[in-house]
Design a protein around this motif. Structure first.
Motif, PDB file in Angstrom:
ATOM      1  N   GLU A 140      58.173  32.037  11.777  1.00 29.12           N
ATOM      2  CA  GLU A 140      57.933  30.990  12.774  1.00 29.12           C
ATOM      3  C   GLU A 140      56.470  30.568  12.769  1.00 29.12           C
ATOM      4  OE1 GLU A 140      61.442  32.513  15.868  1.00 29.12           O
ATOM      5  OE2 GLU A 140      59.333  33.004  16.234  1.00 29.12           O
ATOM      6  N   PHE A 141      55.582  31.552  12.647  1.00 34.96           N
ATOM      7  CA  PHE A 141      54.149  31.244  12.615  1.00 34.96           C
ATOM      8  C   PHE A 141      53.821  30.354  11.423  1.00 34.96           C
ATOM      9  CE2 PHE A 141      49.757  31.758  11.540  1.00 34.96           C
ATOM     10  CZ  PHE A 141      49.080  31.883  12.746  1.00 34.96           C
ATOM     11  N   ASP A 142      54.309  30.732  10.242  1.00 37.54           N
ATOM     12  CA  ASP A 142      53.984  29.968   9.038  1.00 37.54           C
ATOM     13  C   ASP A 142      54.608  28.577   9.062  1.00 37.54           C
ATOM     14  OD1 ASP A 142      52.361  31.893   7.957  1.00 37.54           O
ATOM     15  OD2 ASP A 142      53.928  32.816   6.759  1.00 37.54           O
ATOM     16  N   LEU A 143      55.765  28.448   9.688  1.00 35.59           N
ATOM     17  CA  LEU A 143      56.383  27.129   9.838  1.00 35.59           C
ATOM     18  C   LEU A 143      55.503  26.237  10.708  1.00 35.59           C
ATOM     19  CD1 LEU A 143      58.732  25.102   9.638  1.00 35.59           C
ATOM     20  CD2 LEU A 143      59.806  26.311  11.544  1.00 35.59           C
ATOM     21  N   LEU A 144      55.063  26.756  11.840  1.00 37.51           N
ATOM     22  CA  LEU A 144      54.203  25.976  12.735  1.00 37.51           C
ATOM     23  C   LEU A 144      52.868  25.671  12.063  1.00 37.51           C
ATOM     24  CD1 LEU A 144      53.826  24.705  15.512  1.00 37.51           C
ATOM     25  CD2 LEU A 144      53.024  26.936  16.347  1.00 37.51           C
ATOM     26  N   ALA A 145      52.309  26.643  11.345  1.00 42.41           N
ATOM     27  CA  ALA A 145      51.040  26.424  10.652  1.00 42.41           C
ATOM     28  C   ALA A 145      51.167  25.337   9.587  1.00 42.41           C
ATOM     29  CB  ALA A 145      50.554  27.727  10.019  1.00 42.41           C
ATOM     30  N   ALA A 146      52.292  25.326   8.861  1.00 44.96           N
ATOM     31  CA  ALA A 146      52.492  24.299   7.836  1.00 44.96           C
ATOM     32  C   ALA A 146      52.481  22.904   8.452  1.00 44.96           C
ATOM     33  CB  ALA A 146      53.810  24.552   7.103  1.00 44.96           C
ATOM     34  N   LEU A 147      53.131  22.762   9.585  1.00 43.49           N
ATOM     35  CA  LEU A 147      53.189  21.452  10.248  1.00 43.49           C
ATOM     36  C   LEU A 147      51.835  21.056  10.823  1.00 43.49           C
ATOM     37  CD1 LEU A 147      56.621  21.912  12.036  1.00 43.49           C
ATOM     38  CD2 LEU A 147      56.140  20.274  10.206  1.00 43.49           C
ATOM     39  N   LEU A 148      51.131  22.018  11.433  1.00 45.07           N
ATOM     40  CA  LEU A 148      49.866  21.691  12.085  1.00 45.07           C
ATOM     41  C   LEU A 148      48.735  21.514  11.087  1.00 45.07           C
ATOM     42  CD1 LEU A 148      49.763  23.860  15.332  1.00 45.07           C
ATOM     43  CD2 LEU A 148      50.607  21.542  14.965  1.00 45.07           C
ATOM     44  N   THR A 149      48.882  22.064   9.888  1.00 46.83           N
ATOM     45  CA  THR A 149      47.848  21.891   8.872  1.00 46.83           C
ATOM     46  C   THR A 149      47.694  20.419   8.483  1.00 46.83           C
ATOM     47  OG1 THR A 149      48.220  24.102   7.957  1.00 46.83           O
ATOM     48  CG2 THR A 149      47.170  22.508   6.510  1.00 46.83           C
ATOM     49  N   ARG A 150      48.807  19.679   8.537  1.00 47.25           N
ATOM     50  CA  ARG A 150      48.775  18.255   8.183  1.00 47.25           C
ATOM     51  C   ARG A 150      49.477  17.454   9.278  1.00 47.25           C
ATOM     52  NH1 ARG A 150      49.945  17.334   1.905  1.00 47.25           N
ATOM     53  NH2 ARG A 150      48.758  15.452   2.427  1.00 47.25           N
ATOM     54  N   PRO A 151      48.842  17.349  10.435  1.00 44.46           N
ATOM     55  CA  PRO A 151      49.468  16.648  11.561  1.00 44.46           C
ATOM     56  C   PRO A 151      49.764  15.195  11.208  1.00 44.46           C
ATOM     57  CG  PRO A 151      47.132  17.008  11.970  1.00 44.46           C
ATOM     58  CD  PRO A 151      47.480  17.803  10.753  1.00 44.46           C
ATOM     59  N   GLY A 152      50.921  14.736  11.652  1.00 45.44           N
ATOM     60  CA  GLY A 152      51.325  13.366  11.392  1.00 45.44           C
ATOM     61  C   GLY A 152      52.111  13.197  10.105  1.00 45.44           C
ATOM     62  N   LEU A 153      51.990  14.158   9.172  1.00 46.36           N
ATOM     63  CA  LEU A 153      52.754  14.079   7.937  1.00 46.36           C
ATOM     64  C   LEU A 153      54.194  14.497   8.211  1.00 46.36           C
ATOM     65  CD1 LEU A 153      52.743  13.726   4.809  1.00 46.36           C
ATOM     66  CD2 LEU A 153      52.347  16.191   4.669  1.00 46.36           C
ATOM     67  N   VAL A 154      55.135  13.735   7.709  1.00 46.85           N
ATOM     68  CA  VAL A 154      56.542  14.061   7.896  1.00 46.85           C
ATOM     69  C   VAL A 154      56.994  14.978   6.752  1.00 46.85           C
ATOM     70  CG1 VAL A 154      58.881  13.172   8.100  1.00 46.85           C
ATOM     71  CG2 VAL A 154      56.971  11.886   9.079  1.00 46.85           C
ATOM     72  N   PHE A 155      57.442  16.175   7.106  1.00 49.14           N
ATOM     73  CA  PHE A 155      57.940  17.149   6.148  1.00 49.14           C
ATOM     74  C   PHE A 155      59.463  17.070   6.096  1.00 49.14           C
ATOM     75  CE2 PHE A 155      53.816  18.823   7.154  1.00 49.14           C
ATOM     76  CZ  PHE A 155      53.413  19.559   6.049  1.00 49.14           C
ATOM     77  N   THR A 156      60.015  16.931   4.913  1.00 44.77           N
ATOM     78  CA  THR A 156      61.465  17.057   4.792  1.00 44.77           C
ATOM     79  C   THR A 156      61.850  18.519   4.979  1.00 44.77           C
ATOM     80  OG1 THR A 156      61.436  17.478   2.410  1.00 44.77           O
ATOM     81  CG2 THR A 156      61.541  15.157   3.140  1.00 44.77           C
ATOM     82  N   ARG A 157      63.095  18.759   5.319  1.00 42.57           N
ATOM     83  CA  ARG A 157      63.561  20.138   5.443  1.00 42.57           C
ATOM     84  C   ARG A 157      63.433  20.878   4.118  1.00 42.57           C
ATOM     85  NH1 ARG A 157      66.400  16.892   8.764  1.00 42.57           N
ATOM     86  NH2 ARG A 157      66.889  17.645  10.882  1.00 42.57           N
ATOM     87  N   GLU A 158      63.697  20.170   3.028  1.00 43.46           N
ATOM     88  CA  GLU A 158      63.600  20.796   1.710  1.00 43.46           C
ATOM     89  C   GLU A 158      62.162  21.229   1.411  1.00 43.46           C
ATOM     90  OE1 GLU A 158      67.217  18.402   1.958  1.00 43.46           O
ATOM     91  OE2 GLU A 158      65.100  17.953   2.356  1.00 43.46           O
ATOM     92  N   ARG A 159      61.207  20.389   1.786  1.00 41.17           N
ATOM     93  CA  ARG A 159      59.811  20.736   1.542  1.00 41.17           C
ATOM     94  C   ARG A 159      59.397  21.953   2.374  1.00 41.17           C
ATOM     95  NH1 ARG A 159      54.477  16.739   1.705  1.00 41.17           N
ATOM     96  NH2 ARG A 159      52.923  18.399   1.484  1.00 41.17           N
TER      97      ARG A 159
END
Length: 221
Positions: free
Chosen positions: A156-175
């Motif tokens: 969960e931590f790494d998922l949140l960190a991945a999103l917050l590292t590049r705020p505004g970027l849309v991540f696909t589920r696959e990515r």
């Protein structure tokens, strides 16, 4: 490494491959014994069957997390137990494998879980990430929302960190599946949805994660 599995041939196979990879392995065959061993031995990770006699795997994880024990857990589950898999992730398991599985995949999944738990994932130059009332300390692996500490699993931590590292970027589920879990989309993007739901629930109104319909997820900066 603790293995909790009631099928002897699966147990022996897991033990064999983990031992070959250099892990010390302790084996238990029911949930109550597995929970006791997890508390007494403090293993680096737990391979845990969901369907166990007496105390099942979900109850084991529930008891560990309630006691603030966040040892990484890899669930092993039957092919038709999707509901159990999802519930297991919601309770705080880090990943799962469906029987029958390749022992090599088991080892690879465990190494990925241990990398996340061991703080070895690639990190951005900034060691502190903020999004509104949410703050991530990447060095100490701490999360706060509105000034209050929030307990997240390593995944969960790494998922949140991945999103917050590049705020505004849309991540696909696959990515996200590839970046956070370390494997490809064939493993099932439902895993991503369940973990996002868990992070949102734990962060409450402070959660910066937004769903982009038909695409994936992003985080507000």
């Amino acid at each position: 490494m603790l293995v909790v599995e009631d099928e002897p041939h699966i147990c022996d196979l897991i033990r064999l491959y983990l031992t070959r990879e250099g892990f010390g392995v302790e084996v238990r065959h029911d949930g109550a014994a597995g929970l006791e061993a997890a508390r007494a031995l403090a293993p680096v990770a737990i391979v845990l069957d969901i369907r166990l006699p007496g105390l099942d795997g979900r109850d084991v994880v529930r008891a560990l997390r309630a006691g603030d024990d966040w040892t990484p857990v890899l669930f092993v589950t039957a092919r038709d137990d999707e509901v159990d898999r999802i519930l297991g992730l919601e309770l705080g398991a880090d990943d799962y494998l469906v029987k029958p599985f390749s022992p090599r995949e088991l080892v690879a999944r465990l190494r990925a879980v241990l990398r996340r738990a061991g703080h070895q994932a690639d990190r951005p130059a900034s060691r502190l990430l903020r999004a509104g009332a949410v703050e991530l300390d990447l060095d100490r692996r701490l999360v706060r929302a509105g000034g209050e500490a929030v307990a997240l699993t390593a995944t969960e931590f790494d998922l949140l960190a991945a999103l917050l590292t590049r705020p505004g970027l849309v991540f696909t589920r696959e990515r996200l599946l590839s970046q956070v879990w370390g494997y490809q989309a064939a493993a099932g993007t439902r895993t991503v949805d369940v973990h996002v739901a868990q992070v949102r629930a734990k962060l409450g109104a402070a959660s910066p994660i937004r769903t982009v319909r038909g695409v994936g997820y992003t985080a507000d900066g």
